[in-house]
Design a protein around this motif. Sequence first.
Motif, PDB file in Angstrom:
ATOM      1  N   PRO A  80     -45.413  54.694  14.471  1.00  0.00           N
ATOM      2  CA  PRO A  80     -45.403  53.268  14.132  1.00  0.00           C
ATOM      3  C   PRO A  80     -44.616  53.006  12.848  1.00  0.00           C
ATOM      4  O   PRO A  80     -44.712  53.768  11.878  1.00  0.00           O
ATOM      5  CB  PRO A  80     -46.888  52.935  13.952  1.00  0.00           C
ATOM      6  CG  PRO A  80     -47.606  53.965  14.755  1.00  0.00           C
ATOM      7  CD  PRO A  80     -46.781  55.207  14.624  1.00  0.00           C
ATOM      8  N   GLU A  81     -43.858  51.930  12.822  1.00  0.00           N
ATOM      9  CA  GLU A  81     -43.013  51.603  11.679  1.00  0.00           C
ATOM     10  C   GLU A  81     -43.830  51.472  10.389  1.00  0.00           C
ATOM     11  O   GLU A  81     -43.375  51.877   9.306  1.00  0.00           O
ATOM     12  CB  GLU A  81     -42.251  50.302  11.954  1.00  0.00           C
ATOM     13  CG  GLU A  81     -41.361  49.821  10.824  1.00  0.00           C
ATOM     14  CD  GLU A  81     -40.210  50.768  10.496  1.00  0.00           C
ATOM     15  OE1 GLU A  81     -39.782  50.795   9.327  1.00  0.00           O
ATOM     16  OE2 GLU A  81     -39.761  51.485  11.408  1.00  0.00           O
ATOM     17  N   LYS A  82     -45.028  50.932  10.475  1.00  0.00           N
ATOM     18  CA  LYS A  82     -45.841  50.721   9.273  1.00  0.00           C
ATOM     19  C   LYS A  82     -46.186  52.023   8.568  1.00  0.00           C
ATOM     20  O   LYS A  82     -46.429  52.044   7.355  1.00  0.00           O
ATOM     21  CB  LYS A  82     -47.128  49.974   9.625  1.00  0.00           C
ATOM     22  CG  LYS A  82     -48.062  50.736  10.558  1.00  0.00           C
ATOM     23  CD  LYS A  82     -49.310  49.951  10.863  1.00  0.00           C
ATOM     24  CE  LYS A  82     -50.211  50.672  11.853  1.00  0.00           C
ATOM     25  NZ  LYS A  82     -50.694  51.982  11.326  1.00  0.00           N
ATOM     26  N   ASP A  83     -46.179  53.132   9.302  1.00  0.00           N
ATOM     27  CA  ASP A  83     -46.571  54.411   8.705  1.00  0.00           C
ATOM     28  C   ASP A  83     -45.601  54.859   7.618  1.00  0.00           C
ATOM     29  O   ASP A  83     -45.993  55.562   6.676  1.00  0.00           O
ATOM     30  CB  ASP A  83     -46.652  55.500   9.783  1.00  0.00           C
ATOM     31  CG  ASP A  83     -47.844  55.318  10.705  1.00  0.00           C
ATOM     32  OD1 ASP A  83     -48.643  54.393  10.472  1.00  0.00           O
ATOM     33  OD2 ASP A  83     -47.969  56.105  11.671  1.00  0.00           O
ATOM     34  N   PHE A  84     -44.335  54.484   7.731  1.00  0.00           N
ATOM     35  CA  PHE A  84     -43.341  54.948   6.762  1.00  0.00           C
ATOM     36  C   PHE A  84     -43.614  54.358   5.376  1.00  0.00           C
ATOM     37  O   PHE A  84     -43.553  55.059   4.367  1.00  0.00           O
ATOM     38  CB  PHE A  84     -41.930  54.609   7.252  1.00  0.00           C
ATOM     39  CG  PHE A  84     -41.534  55.389   8.460  1.00  0.00           C
ATOM     40  CD1 PHE A  84     -41.020  56.674   8.348  1.00  0.00           C
ATOM     41  CD2 PHE A  84     -41.696  54.863   9.742  1.00  0.00           C
ATOM     42  CE1 PHE A  84     -40.671  57.412   9.457  1.00  0.00           C
ATOM     43  CE2 PHE A  84     -41.358  55.587  10.865  1.00  0.00           C
ATOM     44  CZ  PHE A  84     -40.835  56.867  10.726  1.00  0.00           C
ATOM     45  N   ALA A  85     -43.916  53.074   5.341  1.00  0.00           N
ATOM     46  CA  ALA A  85     -44.222  52.438   4.050  1.00  0.00           C
ATOM     47  C   ALA A  85     -45.527  52.984   3.476  1.00  0.00           C
ATOM     48  O   ALA A  85     -45.633  53.236   2.266  1.00  0.00           O
ATOM     49  CB  ALA A  85     -44.307  50.924   4.221  1.00  0.00           C
ATOM     50  N   VAL A  86     -46.507  53.191   4.341  1.00  0.00           N
ATOM     51  CA  VAL A  86     -47.803  53.706   3.889  1.00  0.00           C
ATOM     52  C   VAL A  86     -47.635  55.112   3.301  1.00  0.00           C
ATOM     53  O   VAL A  86     -48.159  55.427   2.230  1.00  0.00           O
ATOM     54  CB  VAL A  86     -48.816  53.721   5.051  1.00  0.00           C
ATOM     55  CG1 VAL A  86     -50.085  54.468   4.645  1.00  0.00           C
ATOM     56  CG2 VAL A  86     -49.151  52.300   5.487  1.00  0.00           C
ATOM     57  N   LEU A  87     -46.892  55.958   4.013  1.00  0.00           N
ATOM     58  CA  LEU A  87     -46.702  57.328   3.550  1.00  0.00           C
ATOM     59  C   LEU A  87     -45.890  57.371   2.257  1.00  0.00           C
ATOM     60  O   LEU A  87     -46.186  58.151   1.344  1.00  0.00           O
ATOM     61  CB  LEU A  87     -46.014  58.153   4.640  1.00  0.00           C
ATOM     62  CG  LEU A  87     -45.814  59.636   4.335  1.00  0.00           C
ATOM     63  CD1 LEU A  87     -47.141  60.314   4.018  1.00  0.00           C
ATOM     64  CD2 LEU A  87     -45.141  60.340   5.507  1.00  0.00           C
ATOM     65  N   SER A  88     -44.892  56.514   2.170  1.00  0.00           N
ATOM     66  CA  SER A  88     -44.092  56.459   0.948  1.00  0.00           C
ATOM     67  C   SER A  88     -44.978  56.127  -0.248  1.00  0.00           C
ATOM     68  O   SER A  88     -44.899  56.773  -1.302  1.00  0.00           O
ATOM     69  CB  SER A  88     -42.987  55.408   1.095  1.00  0.00           C
ATOM     70  OG  SER A  88     -42.267  55.268  -0.112  1.00  0.00           O
ATOM     71  N   GLU A  89     -45.825  55.139  -0.081  1.00  0.00           N
ATOM     72  CA  GLU A  89     -46.719  54.739  -1.170  1.00  0.00           C
ATOM     73  C   GLU A  89     -47.700  55.868  -1.502  1.00  0.00           C
ATOM     74  O   GLU A  89     -47.974  56.140  -2.672  1.00  0.00           O
ATOM     75  CB  GLU A  89     -47.486  53.478  -0.766  1.00  0.00           C
ATOM     76  CG  GLU A  89     -48.555  53.032  -1.761  1.00  0.00           C
ATOM     77  CD  GLU A  89     -47.982  52.726  -3.143  1.00  0.00           C
ATOM     78  OE1 GLU A  89     -48.734  52.871  -4.129  1.00  0.00           O
ATOM     79  OE2 GLU A  89     -46.793  52.367  -3.243  1.00  0.00           O
ATOM     80  N   LEU A 105     -38.072  59.269  -1.222  1.00  0.00           N
ATOM     81  CA  LEU A 105     -39.024  60.103  -1.957  1.00  0.00           C
ATOM     82  C   LEU A 105     -38.314  60.959  -3.004  1.00  0.00           C
ATOM     83  O   LEU A 105     -38.794  61.101  -4.142  1.00  0.00           O
ATOM     84  CB  LEU A 105     -39.808  60.987  -0.977  1.00  0.00           C
ATOM     85  CG  LEU A 105     -40.785  60.244  -0.059  1.00  0.00           C
ATOM     86  CD1 LEU A 105     -41.331  61.186   1.002  1.00  0.00           C
ATOM     87  CD2 LEU A 105     -41.923  59.612  -0.847  1.00  0.00           C
ATOM     88  N   ILE A 106     -37.176  61.521  -2.623  1.00  0.00           N
ATOM     89  CA  ILE A 106     -36.412  62.332  -3.579  1.00  0.00           C
ATOM     90  C   ILE A 106     -35.974  61.484  -4.762  1.00  0.00           C
ATOM     91  O   ILE A 106     -36.063  61.901  -5.924  1.00  0.00           O
ATOM     92  CB  ILE A 106     -35.206  62.996  -2.871  1.00  0.00           C
ATOM     93  CG1 ILE A 106     -35.701  64.065  -1.884  1.00  0.00           C
ATOM     94  CG2 ILE A 106     -34.258  63.617  -3.890  1.00  0.00           C
ATOM     95  CD1 ILE A 106     -34.617  64.598  -0.969  1.00  0.00           C
ATOM     96  N   SER A 107     -35.529  60.256  -4.483  1.00  0.00           N
ATOM     97  CA  SER A 107     -35.124  59.345  -5.566  1.00  0.00           C
ATOM     98  C   SER A 107     -36.282  59.012  -6.488  1.00  0.00           C
ATOM     99  O   SER A 107     -36.103  58.763  -7.686  1.00  0.00           O
ATOM    100  CB  SER A 107     -34.549  58.047  -4.983  1.00  0.00           C
ATOM    101  OG  SER A 107     -33.350  58.308  -4.290  1.00  0.00           O
ATOM    102  N   ALA A 108     -37.501  59.015  -5.908  1.00  0.00           N
ATOM    103  CA  ALA A 108     -38.696  58.710  -6.702  1.00  0.00           C
ATOM    104  C   ALA A 108     -39.255  59.948  -7.396  1.00  0.00           C
ATOM    105  O   ALA A 108     -40.296  59.873  -8.059  1.00  0.00           O
ATOM    106  CB  ALA A 108     -39.763  58.084  -5.809  1.00  0.00           C
ATOM    107  N   GLY A 109     -38.588  61.085  -7.229  1.00  0.00           N
ATOM    108  CA  GLY A 109     -39.019  62.300  -7.915  1.00  0.00           C
ATOM    109  C   GLY A 109     -40.014  63.147  -7.160  1.00  0.00           C
ATOM    110  O   GLY A 109     -40.595  64.082  -7.726  1.00  0.00           O
ATOM    111  N   VAL A 110     -40.229  62.852  -5.872  1.00  0.00           N
ATOM    112  CA  VAL A 110     -41.121  63.689  -5.066  1.00  0.00           C
ATOM    113  C   VAL A 110     -40.322  64.895  -4.574  1.00  0.00           C
ATOM    114  O   VAL A 110     -39.340  64.732  -3.837  1.00  0.00           O
ATOM    115  CB  VAL A 110     -41.695  62.909  -3.861  1.00  0.00           C
ATOM    116  CG1 VAL A 110     -42.593  63.815  -3.020  1.00  0.00           C
ATOM    117  CG2 VAL A 110     -42.468  61.684  -4.339  1.00  0.00           C
TER     118      VAL A 110
END
Length: 406
Positions: free
Chosen positions: A308-317, A251-256
């Motif tokens: 759940p592992e899927k939550d990390f990708a969802v939250l990142s998006e 997230l930091i790399s993406a500017g969040v």
Amino acid sequence: MPGGKGIEYPLDITEINGADVLYESCGIIRESECNTAGLFGAAETCYSCGGATLSIQAMLAAAVSLTGKKKIAAGRYSHKSLINSAVLLGLNVKWIYPDTFLGADIKPEDVERAIDGDTAAVFVNSVDYLGGQSDIAAISEVCKKHGVLLLADNAHGAYKVFTGDHPLSLGADMTADSAHKTLPAITGTAYLHLADSAYLSAAKSAMSLFGSSSPSYLMLDSLDLCAKYIAEERESALHTTERVRELKAELISAGVPLYPSDDMRITVDAAAMGYTGEQIGQLIRGKGAECEMCGNRYAVLLFSVVQPEKDFAVLSEMLRSIPRTEPVEIREIPVIRPEAAMTAREAYFSAKKTVSVKEAVGMICAGINSPCPPCVPIVYPGEVIPAEAAEAMLYYGVGKIECCSL
């Protein structure tokens, strides 16, 4: 037996023969508590069916009982259960102030200045709601130097049983851990961990003083199952903390913009993105997730070791897709240092009246009114309410407050 007769919930029993007695445990509950103590590196563990609130109340009462003293040096921005305990136990609290409003990070040198010969214990809150932490190891050295107990509100840090930096391992004498916040246990379950078996009798007596005489066996069973998870799923839990760290870096790399926090939460600096924390919370809610806390500046996302592992990708998006706008100017609340006119107990049990916060300036606070989360009072019973405290309460949505009427 409970009126439900176990029809819907077979484990919903009471303290019948063979089921042990929570506050005088010597059978199956005692066996489970000992198993959990071993996992946390504690000499003893007491189960709580009243959340970390009960654990905090009990460890403060135990500290008074063990030392014969009623003075506690405490981080100013502690959970309201501390001041509730001060009212009920007649404690004299010496406040230790951090550098930032509502922060938990207190300095060891300030702790040392707060200790005197009448101090029973030092009370610290670590981890706080934003993910800030105190230097428990350094504070422990100060406490040992002066021969006072160190009590840690670790409600948000029970997962540290996996990461090697649990307050017990850093030198705390007693810790209140909420099981349900970051571990797989049902709401209201918690622990009181003790570094010395000599504290057990006082701790159990204090748990009985404040706790229900009808503890939930559903909650006790949940704590027992949680011990099984801790024993068997260390690698899985550590993977989760690693995934949280990886997501932060992504997230930091993406500017969040993120506020520095512990290994089980992400604290988004919403103002730097052009929003309030509440607005970020609404955006996230609209995408099917819920923040742990949304304030004026920050939005806090709390994880669990069983995330759940899927939550990390969802939250990142979710977070990367939020459009950036010009940063929002958020008024920073200063650290407020009200003057005490009487003890918390004297004020709370005095004749009182409810007034608007605007009217309350100059009056003596007599109630415990705290925005939740983080459930930290801005002004405490017995303190004269200064104008800056009234402004802060209005800022956090507190409109009325109880004050001494005399």
